[in-house]
Write a protein that holds these residues in place. Structure first.
Motif, PDB file in Angstrom:
ATOM      1  N   ILE A   1      25.728  28.559  40.815  1.00 33.40           N
ATOM      2  CA  ILE A   1      26.531  27.144  41.399  1.00 33.40           C
ATOM      3  C   ILE A   1      26.803  26.310  39.421  1.00 33.40           C
ATOM      4  N   LEU A   2      25.548  27.459  39.130  1.00 30.33           N
ATOM      5  CA  LEU A   2      25.318  26.947  37.928  1.00 30.33           C
ATOM      6  C   LEU A   2      26.351  27.715  36.703  1.00 30.33           C
ATOM      7  N   GLY A   3      26.478  29.085  36.989  1.00 27.45           N
ATOM      8  CA  GLY A   3      26.819  29.889  36.275  1.00 27.45           C
ATOM      9  C   GLY A   3      25.880  30.600  35.226  1.00 27.45           C
ATOM     10  N   LEU A   4      24.498  30.732  35.700  1.00 29.35           N
ATOM     11  CA  LEU A   4      23.922  31.153  34.872  1.00 29.35           C
ATOM     12  C   LEU A   4      23.370  32.657  34.996  1.00 29.35           C
ATOM     13  N   PHE A   5      23.196  33.478  34.375  1.00 25.87           N
ATOM     14  CA  PHE A   5      23.170  34.455  34.317  1.00 25.87           C
ATOM     15  C   PHE A   5      23.160  35.389  36.097  1.00 25.87           C
ATOM     16  N   THR A   6      25.088  35.108  36.404  1.00 28.36           N
ATOM     17  CA  THR A   6      25.976  35.614  36.615  1.00 28.36           C
ATOM     18  C   THR A   6      25.665  36.602  37.033  1.00 28.36           C
ATOM     19  N   ARG A   7      25.524  37.444  36.187  1.00 31.99           N
ATOM     20  CA  ARG A   7      26.323  39.512  36.544  1.00 31.99           C
ATOM     21  C   ARG A   7      25.046  40.128  37.311  1.00 31.99           C
ATOM     22  N   TYR A   8      23.960  39.411  36.253  1.00 36.04           N
ATOM     23  CA  TYR A   8      22.056  39.818  37.240  1.00 36.04           C
ATOM     24  C   TYR A   8      22.078  38.996  38.750  1.00 36.04           C
TER      25      TYR A   8
END
Length: 131
Positions: A61-68
């Motif tokens: 939701i926050l877009g933090l470390f999205t890939r991982y």
């Protein structure tokens, strides 16, 4: 437009995982662990999966470390398909859900894992050199 759709996919997938994690808490993690054990999965994984769903959902939701996060969620989804849903078939068997939604979630998470950063994310705010 592509960026907007990617943001929507990230946020909605995050909300869905967060909802699944909250649902596990509401059922009681001991009950979820018991169900895991009844299908041959170690009970302690219920706690791991619930944490991954809760934390991973918030991070998407926050877009933090999205890939991982997306890669970890893919692992959880693949585990769910092979341990709990494969025997019910693609669309389910009338008594338990199939794995069609898991496949859709896997594809969305895979897209997020390879798509890179999007606007309106902590990844972009924290790690883009332009900011």
């Amino acid at each position: 437009m592509k960026n907007t759709v990617t943001i929507l996919m990230r946020v909605v997938l995050g909300v869905l995982f967060l909802a699944h994690g909250i649902s596990k808490l509401q059922m009681g993690l001991g009950n979820v662990a018991g169900w895991f054990e009844s299908i041959g999965v170690p009970g302690f994984l219920a706690y791991v999966v619930a944490a991954v769903e809760l934390i991973g959902g918030v991070m998407l939701i926050l877009g933090l470390f999205t890939r991982y996060v997306s890669v970890v969620l893919i692992a959880v989804l693949v585990g769910a398909v092979f341990t709990a849903k494969l025997s019910a078939g693609l669309l389910g068997n009338g008594q338990s859900a199939g794995y069609e939604l898991d496949l859709a979630f896997i594809l969305i998470a895979l897209y997020l894992a390879v798509a890179g950063r999007t606007g309106l994310s902590l990844d972009s705010a924290l790690f883009d050199k332009e900011n």
